[in-house]
Design an enzyme around this catalytic site. Structure first.
Site, PDB file in Angstrom:
ATOM      1  N   THR A   1       1.924  -4.244   4.449  1.00  0.00           N
ATOM      2  CA  THR A   1       1.862  -4.439   5.901  1.00  0.00           C
ATOM      3  C   THR A   1       1.441  -5.855   6.294  1.00  0.00           C
ATOM      4  O   THR A   1       1.760  -6.311   7.385  1.00  0.00           O
ATOM      5  CB  THR A   1       0.884  -3.431   6.545  1.00  0.00           C
ATOM      6  OG1 THR A   1      -0.394  -3.580   5.934  1.00  0.00           O
ATOM      7  CG2 THR A   1       1.376  -2.017   6.384  1.00  0.00           C
ATOM      8  N   ASP A   2       0.717  -6.547   5.405  1.00  0.00           N
ATOM      9  CA  ASP A   2       0.159  -7.849   5.797  1.00  0.00           C
ATOM     10  C   ASP A   2       1.207  -8.825   6.322  1.00  0.00           C
ATOM     11  O   ASP A   2       0.989  -9.499   7.324  1.00  0.00           O
ATOM     12  CB  ASP A   2      -0.564  -8.504   4.613  1.00  0.00           C
ATOM     13  CG  ASP A   2      -1.898  -7.840   4.309  1.00  0.00           C
ATOM     14  OD1 ASP A   2      -2.167  -6.776   4.881  1.00  0.00           O
ATOM     15  OD2 ASP A   2      -2.662  -8.397   3.490  1.00  0.00           O
TER      16      ASP A   2
ATOM     17  N   THR B   1       0.824  -1.212   0.000  1.00  0.00           N
ATOM     18  CA  THR B   1       0.000   0.000   0.000  1.00  0.00           C
ATOM     19  C   THR B   1       0.854   1.256   0.000  1.00  0.00           C
ATOM     20  O   THR B   1       0.489   2.262  -0.603  1.00  0.00           O
ATOM     21  CB  THR B   1      -0.932  -0.004   1.234  1.00  0.00           C
ATOM     22  OG1 THR B   1      -1.851  -1.071   1.062  1.00  0.00           O
ATOM     23  CG2 THR B   1      -1.709   1.285   1.371  1.00  0.00           C
TER      24      THR B   1
ATOM     25  N   LYS C   1       1.154  -7.154  13.077  1.00  0.00           N
ATOM     26  CA  LYS C   1       0.013  -6.343  12.641  1.00  0.00           C
ATOM     27  C   LYS C   1      -1.201  -6.801  13.440  1.00  0.00           C
ATOM     28  O   LYS C   1      -1.621  -7.946  13.310  1.00  0.00           O
ATOM     29  CB  LYS C   1      -0.214  -6.543  11.136  1.00  0.00           C
ATOM     30  CG  LYS C   1      -1.347  -5.714  10.566  1.00  0.00           C
ATOM     31  CD  LYS C   1      -1.418  -5.832   9.046  1.00  0.00           C
ATOM     32  CE  LYS C   1      -2.571  -5.014   8.497  1.00  0.00           C
ATOM     33  NZ  LYS C   1      -2.623  -4.967   7.034  1.00  0.00           N
TER      34      LYS C   1
HETATM   35  N1  GLU Z   1      -2.300  -6.619   1.350  1.00  0.00           N
HETATM   36  C1  GLU Z   1      -1.370  -5.667   0.867  1.00  0.00           C
HETATM   37  C2  GLU Z   1       0.050  -5.929   1.374  1.00  0.00           C
HETATM   38  O1  GLU Z   1       0.264  -6.382   2.455  1.00  0.00           O
HETATM   39  C3  GLU Z   1      -1.773  -4.285   1.151  1.00  0.00           C
HETATM   40  C4  GLU Z   1      -1.749  -3.972   2.614  1.00  0.00           C
HETATM   41  C5  GLU Z   1      -0.716  -2.946   2.968  1.00  0.00           C
HETATM   42  O2  GLU Z   1       0.277  -2.746   2.309  1.00  0.00           O
HETATM   43  O3  GLU Z   1      -0.982  -2.299   3.958  1.00  0.00           O
HETATM   44  O4  GLU Z   1       0.954  -5.637   0.662  1.00  0.00           O
END
Ligand code: GLU
Length: 432
Positions: A176-177, A100, A255
């Site tokens: 973040t995942d 993201t 997370k």
């Molecule tokens: N699911 C995606 C990832 O982990 C988008 C979530 C994010 O980056 O916060 O890359």
């Protein structure tokens, strides 16, 4: 809804494609930036342009508009350009991976997709230029759910290359995942780090006013320029506002919320530091002096490993195949680290087969202890080991690494029990 006829003709005539840097003049005003996909819900006369600040603007165009392509190459495929260096500032390398933090909303579908280049990301935060020389490159452009062992390995190599070529720190924008997994993997794979390796992400994409992308990135750079910290960390919002950022140890971070900006928490350990919006860093413990030698990569991983969550009703029959095929099995047990007693014979069989069975707790907070109840003692007798207050995913990553970097199961078990990167500690345990 697509563009109106006059607008699409003007774009076509100029050869302006999505992602190109363009200049559009209409109604006596000129706008320049990156041409973004047309928003399904926007009027057909609206042109969406990502301007220098990183924000997207929608501008109503009128017949007779003029479009000029300034740079036709798609931004995301562009070679990363180096910003002018300022003598005396620390050199930081940024290695983009996607997520993201480097995404924008695709206005045709409403979906978020990785698209921003690494240098575009740093350029969007002008304050960075005053405190560090940041050179950026993109290694991947993927969402972090698509990360795997090979990505961790390539990333570890790339980090070592940057550090050994003189970078004082490396920043890794990342989805973040699965950021915690990558942070743990890099923690074990990289030896002799002379500075910080900081993973940073965002819960809201860069083109949203509530985006945490720029502020998290700036906090990461500030931490990197503070000096003295060697190791792998994650920097994310510490509060819902933009007033505090936390620096987490790479093996302790998780997370804990799907969408909040302050989703990341250190588990069973305090954050290493907190950074205020004014850039002030609070770091209770003075870090040890970093080693001076070269960074070494030990990235071999045993891929035949699984991470299982125990649940009431887990059937040994259903899992026998998986467990017996795996060289490493991490079970996130209930409470102090338990499984149903009917799983114990299977644990025994796996251990007898030379596999390593590691027990963690799905409580996350607190330590495992298999000495308290009969079930735990039976699991120990069956050959399982528990690893204190280590996060299940950290144990999984460490086990893959330990199995690939030791001669046999006994040595791997010893390594699992030995704290290497602050992944376990007895600070808060009540059972030792
Ligand atoms: N699911 C995606 C990832 O982990 C988008 C979530 C994010 O980056 O916060 O890359």
């Amino acid at each position: 809804m697509s563009y109106s006829e006059f607008l699409s003709k003007a774009l076509d005539a100029a050869g302006a494609r999505e992602g190109a840097r363009i200049e559009a003049s209409s109604g006596g005003k000129t706008y320049s930036g990156i041409l973004m996909p047309h928003h399904e819900f926007s009027s057909p006369d609206i042109l969406i342009i990502k301007i220098g600040s990183g924000y997207n603007i929608g501008v109503r165009m009128r017949p007779g508009l003029e479009v000029r392509v300034l740079d036709g190459q798609h931004e995301a495929q562009k070679k990363e350009d180096a910003a002018p260096r300022i003598d005396g500032l620390p050199n930081i390398s940024l290695i983009g991976t996607g997520g993201t933090i480097a995404s924008y909303v695709d206005y045709r579908t409403g979906a978020v997709r990785p698209a921003l280049s690494a240098s575009e990301l740093t350029n969007a935060v002008p304050e960075i230029r005053d405190i560090a020389n940041v050179s950026a490159r993109a290694l991947f452009s993927i969402f972090s759910e698509n990360m795997g062992v090979e990505h961790w390995q390539k990333l570890a190599e790339a980090v070592a290359e940057e550090m050994n070529n003189g970078a004082a720190a490396v920043i890794i924008p990342h989805g973040t995942d699965t950021m915690g997994y990558t942070a743990a993997a890099l923690s074990f794979m990289l030896e002799g780090l002379s500075g910080p390796v900081v993973l940073v992400g965002a819960q809201r994409s860069s083109d949203r006013p509530s985006s945490d992308a720029s502020s998290n990135l700036l906090a990461a750079v500030r931490f990197c320029t503070a000096g003295g910290n060697a190791g792998v960390f994650a920097v994310m919002h510490d509060s819902p506002g933009d007033d505090s950022f936390a620096v987490h140890t790479g093996t302790r971070v998780r997370k804990m919320h799907t969408s909040r900006r302050d989703a990341f928490r250190s588990i069973n350990a305090p954050p290493v530091a907190r950074i205020g919006a004014d850039g002030r860093i609070e770091q209770p413990q003075i870090p040890e002096a970093p080693p001076a030698g070269k960074v070494v990569v030990r990235s071999a991983m045993e891929k035949n490993a699984v991470l299982l969550q125990y649940y009431p009703g887990m059937s040994p029959d259903l899992f026998e195949d998986i467990i017996m095929k795996s060289k490493g099995i991490v079970i996130s047990g209930s409470g102090l680290g338990h499984v149903n007693e009917n799983m114990v014979p299977l644990i025994k069989k796996a251990c007898g087969n030379g596999s390593v069975v590691v027990i963690t707790s799905q409580c996350l907070n607190g330590s495992t202890n298999l000495n308290v109840y009969n079930t735990g003692r039976d699991m120990l007798s069956a050959g399982a080991i528990s690893v204190g207050d280590m996060l299940p995913e950290t144990a999984y990553v460490k086990l893959m690494w330990a199995l690939a970097n030791t001669a046999d199961a006994e040595e791997a078990k010893k390594l699992m029990k030995t704290p290497l990167r602050s992944e376990t500690g007895d600070r808060r345990t009540v059972d030792v």
